[in-house]
Scaffold this motif. Structure first.
Motif, short mmCIF file in Angstrom:
data_model
loop_
_atom_site.label_atom_id
_atom_site.label_comp_id
_atom_site.label_asym_id
_atom_site.label_seq_id
_atom_site.Cartn_x
_atom_site.Cartn_y
_atom_site.Cartn_z
N LEU A 31 -17.97 -1.43 -10.67
CA LEU A 31 -17.14 -0.66 -9.73
C LEU A 31 -16.21 -1.57 -8.95
N ALA A 32 -16.69 -2.76 -8.54
CA ALA A 32 -15.84 -3.70 -7.80
C ALA A 32 -14.65 -4.14 -8.65
N CYS A 33 -14.91 -4.46 -9.91
CA CYS A 33 -13.82 -4.84 -10.82
C CYS A 33 -12.81 -3.69 -10.93
N CYS A 34 -13.33 -2.49 -11.08
CA CYS A 34 -12.47 -1.32 -11.21
C CYS A 34 -11.62 -1.14 -9.95
N LEU A 35 -12.23 -1.31 -8.77
CA LEU A 35 -11.50 -1.13 -7.51
C LEU A 35 -10.45 -2.22 -7.31
N LEU A 36 -10.79 -3.47 -7.66
CA LEU A 36 -9.82 -4.56 -7.54
C LEU A 36 -8.60 -4.32 -8.42
N ILE A 37 -8.86 -3.93 -9.65
CA ILE A 37 -7.74 -3.66 -10.56
C ILE A 37 -6.95 -2.44 -10.07
N THR A 38 -7.66 -1.46 -9.49
CA THR A 38 -6.98 -0.29 -8.94
C THR A 38 -6.04 -0.69 -7.81
N LEU A 39 -6.48 -1.61 -6.94
CA LEU A 39 -5.61 -2.12 -5.89
C LEU A 39 -4.35 -2.74 -6.48
N TYR A 40 -4.52 -3.54 -7.53
CA TYR A 40 -3.39 -4.20 -8.20
C TYR A 40 -2.43 -3.16 -8.79
N VAL A 41 -3.00 -2.18 -9.50
CA VAL A 41 -2.17 -1.16 -10.16
C VAL A 41 -1.44 -0.30 -9.14
N ILE A 42 -2.15 0.09 -8.06
CA ILE A 42 -1.51 0.90 -7.01
C ILE A 42 -0.32 0.14 -6.43
N ASP A 43 -0.50 -1.15 -6.16
CA ASP A 43 0.59 -1.95 -5.60
C ASP A 43 1.76 -2.03 -6.56
N GLU A 44 1.48 -2.23 -7.85
CA GLU A 44 2.56 -2.30 -8.83
C GLU A 44 3.33 -0.98 -8.92
N LEU A 45 2.61 0.13 -8.91
CA LEU A 45 3.26 1.44 -9.06
C LEU A 45 3.97 1.89 -7.80
N ARG A 46 3.67 1.26 -6.66
CA ARG A 46 4.31 1.65 -5.40
C ARG A 46 5.61 0.92 -5.14
#
Length: 808
Positions: A31-46
């Protein structure tokens, strides 16, 4: 009933602390890996979405094929924006940006300057198109007048401290003085360009109205409801009405004939929100990312989460024998399958919620490290925004249901009579799904291992390949224009220092920078069909030896030949495009004005071997060297053993000859490597998550090994009584798992081969993926699997057979 489920679940979790910790920890890491990557992807898409009108802002791109070069640029002609606003009612507004790189900036009346990066000239409509709030000044008037500038709060702090900057003056490069008319908030980091200084476009000393000169980043704001794809069709009218006449004036040929000869000019709009991830144009205001990385990291996040869920299934199933009698007794006492499923699902969701809490702690602790390798400024606060908070709350429930579904249905299906008699079939025949899950886990792990190896091999290839010049031991002094007329004297003073081999003054170095192509013509043939679009670099006599370039034919510039002021050196690509069989002595013409009326003719005296001056993603283009005084770059080849001491000596000379100007230097090797920081970051991120994915997969394999060893306890005891050695039993228990890993390797190899070859397509110069990369990845996976399984196998093999048979 739910309360009872929770009480029993907590009791069972406490009873099996080791199993509970492993299961929760594995799920938490996933879950931590998933959340870290989610932070990265959210930042890229924003990126760029903070602008209020972001969905209506588009940038104009230019695509030109001319003189052997195929150019895809993020810039367009300076009249484009005003013309579109005048001729097309669909356009609500426009703004042009002209990036001018690094400047030396100081307060008026002061001696010392600060080195400021990415200074941009902008139209007065800047604040009408973009959302850049001002904390001081009028956005409608801030950039209307020439010699005015809007600065960020950070720049105001650097330049003026606690004083009010409004109305005060800043001096740029000792040439341009601008009055501060506005202070804006610092631009967000998730913007495709950032600056601390916007200078009024009317301050730019530029000749306007040139349709064939592309050097402005032009953004248009379309009115509500206008489809940009449909609007793109209007650019053909623009070409015919405005570009065509200048093509005739400049090249003496109609636009139709230009296209018939295989050349082209075209324009198109791209949504501003697509620039960061989908623009592959040159001459960007700042480096972009790639949508492929978002897809890759998103897939990695999903796969790691699935691997963690699979671990949960396998570890829960591995403990099934211990829960079998519990299920049997509860069924005898009247529990139905629905109630048992509810009990096991409650335990699963409870562990998932605990894992989510631990995952948030892990993310909080690891975000600073992740920011270092990803070059971002992520915070965990991004996970708690209103748009994502429901996902954060629902995710542990979904993961709990997904991970606990198979164990719940599996355990609740036991027949009570068979369970209480000890006749539960948990052997290999029922292990198909679990085996398939392990194959999936290691398939993904092998793909990640191969991907990591290929990325690092490509980066190593870039760093070690022959570039056509020697990039090591070259010291570059930045902002040499601050020396003004003393540039040559500075060079001569530095050459006197011990450890300095040679030095050169030039307009450009072979690293990416803002450059533009110009046409060269064979003498007497001023015809666009004969033109060669080429980089034109002003250099001195010492440029080629200082950079360690090699001559393919002819000679370098020489002080012994006064006529070399009219000489030119071409690279091999230029010679090939010109079609010169014997280039030495050939004459080529260069245009000196924008109307195509004034030319200067040069004699080719040499051919330099091709060298890379752009990213290895691009093919080597045409380059020509000519002699001309230039203060664009000063570089020195050094051989000193004490580089810090030498740099201090160079700095001392700089302080004497350019007082008040900041001394800034770099090494050519570092400047070249900086082009591939994105790939290096991707490699580090993929490596980190590959290790974590393998760790999680090993937990799953550990669980399955424990399960199988537990089900074969009696068999192992009998074999040991009959004389089987511990080694043979370890091999017996391990071979089934190694078969699964081998199957995973066979499935993963073609998938990884295809995926990595697709990634390498972005590079004009790239490695061939060797067979041994797949072999190494396979061996690593097998070794990891064997080490993981052998722990349980050795434990089972060393168990006293008397205890095993007595237990049966």
């Amino acid at each position: 009933m739910l309360r009872n489920y929770i009480k029993i679940a907590i009791r069972n979790l406490r009873k099996q602390r080791g199993f509970t910790f492993i299961n929760i920890f594995g799920l938490a890491v996933g879950l931590a890996c998933c959340l870290l990557i989610t932070l990265y992807v959210i930042d890229e898409l924003r990126f760029d979405r903070y602008h209020e009108k972001a969905d209506r802002i588009y940038r104009i791109h230019t695509d030109i094929k001319f003189g052997g070069n195929d150019m895809h640029m993020a810039v367009s002609p300076d009249p484009m924006g005003p013309t579109l606003l005048k001729d097309y009612p669909q356009v609500e507004n426009f703004v042009r940006l002209h990036g001018r790189g690094t400047w030396l900036v100081k307060r008026a009346g002061q001696l010392n300057s600060l080195r400021e990066r990415d200074i941009i000239f902008a139209d007065s409509t800047l604040f009408d198109v973009f959302t850049l709030p001002l904390v001081a000044g009028n956005p409608k008037r801030a950039l209307v007048e020439p010699n005015t500038v809007v600065i960020s709060e950070s720049a105001a702090k650097r330049q003026f401290g606690n004083q009010n900057p409004m109305g005060q003056s800043l001096v740029f490069d000792n040439q341009l003085t601008c009055r501060v008319t506005g202070v804006m908030r610092d631009m967000p980091t998730n913007s495709h360009f950032r600056t601390d200084y916007f200078i009024s476009m009317r301050s730019d000393n530029y000749e306007w109205g040139r349709w064939l000169s592309n050097n402005h980043h032009t953004y248009v704001l379309l009115k509500e409801g206008v489809d940009y794809r449909t609007f793109n069709q209007n650019f053909e009218t623009i070409i015919q009405k405005y570009v065509g006449p200048q093509v005739v004036t400049f090249l003496g040929i109609a636009i139709k004939q230009l296209r018939q000869s295989g050349n082209r000019i075209s324009y198109s709009l791209i949504p501003m929100t697509d620039i960061h991830l989908r623009s592959k144009q040159t001459i960007e205001l700042a480096p972009n990312s790639d949508i492929q990385y978002v897809y890759v990291f998103s897939a990695v996040a999903v796969f790691i989460l699935l691997i963690a869920c699979i671990n949960f299934m396998n570890l829960s199933t591995a403990r099934s024998a211990n829960r079998a009698k519990e299920v049997g007794v509860r069924k005898v006492l009247g529990s139905v399958q629905r109630q048992l499923i509810g009990q096991f699902m409650t335990e699963s969701i409870l562990m998932s919620i605990l894992a989510m809490g631990l995952a948030l702690v892990i993310v909080t602790l690891t975000v600073p490290f992740f920011n270092q390798i990803s070059a971002k400024q992520l915070t965990i606060d991004s996970l708690f925004v209103p748009q994502f908070l429901p996902v954060l709350l629902i995710l542990p429930l979904v993961v709990g249901l997904l991970a606990g579904s198979y164990p719940a249905f599996f355990l609740s299906s036991f027949r009570p009579i068979s369970v209480l008699k000890g006749k539960v079939n948990l052997g290999l025949k029922s292990a198909g799904l679990r085996s398939g899950l392990v194959v999936f886990q290691f398939m993904m792990s092998v793909i990640l291992i191969i991907g990591t190896m290929v990325v690092y091999r490509q980066i190593n290839f870039i760093q070690t390949t022959k570039l056509g010049f020697k990039r090591d031991q070259v010291l570059t002094i930045n902002e040499a224009y601050a020396l003004d007329k003393q540039a040559q004297a500075f060079k001569e003073e530095i050459l006197k220092l011990p450890g300095v081999v040679s030095g050169s003054l030039s307009s450009y170095l072979p690293v990416p920078s803002d450059r533009s192509d110009s046409p060269l013509f064979p003498e007497g043939q001023i015809d666009q069909a004969k033109a060669v679009s080429s980089q034109l670099w002003a250099v001195d006599h010492d440029y080629i030896p200082t950079l360690g370039m090699e001559m393919a034919q002819g000679r370098n510039f020489s002080r012994e030949f006064g006529a070399d002021s009219s000489a030119i050196i071409l690279n091999e690509t230029a010679v090939k495009i010109f079609g010169f069989k014997d280039p030495i002595g050939q004459r080529v013409a260069r245009m000196l004005d924008d109307e195509g009326k004034v030319f200067k003719t040069y004699t080719v005296i040499g051919v330099v071997k091709n060298f890379h001056f752009e990213s290895l993603r691009q093919n080597i283009g045409s380059v020509a060297f000519f002699m001309d005084p230039s203060r664009g770059a000063v570089s020195f080849r050094i051989s000193s053993q004490d580089i810090p001491a030498l740099v201090k000596q160079v700095e001392a000379k700089w302080r004497q000859m350019a007082p008040g100007m900041p001394f800034n230097y770099s090494f050519l090797e570092d400047s070249f490597d900086s082009m591939y920081r994105a790939e290096q970051r991707v490699g580090q991120i993929v490596l980190t998550f590959s290790v974590l994915a393998i760790l999680i997969a090993c937990l799953g394999l550990f669980g399955l090994a424990a399960f199988m060893a537990e089900q074969r306890t009696k068999e192992i005891g009998v074999r040991k009584v009959l004389g089987a050695s511990a080694t043979s039993i370890v091999g017996l228990l391990s071979k089934d798992f190694l078969k699964l890993v081998l199957i995973a390797i066979l499935i993963a190899t073609p998938i990884a081969w295809y995926g990595m070859n697709q990634w390498l397509e972005d590079f004009a110069y790239k490695i061939d993926v060797p067979w041994w990369v797949f072999a190494v990845a396979g061996v690593v996976a097998v070794v990891i699997a064997f080490v993981t399984v052998s722990f349980q196998s050795i434990k089972a093999a060393l168990t006293n057979p008397v205890k095993s048979l007595r237990a049966e």
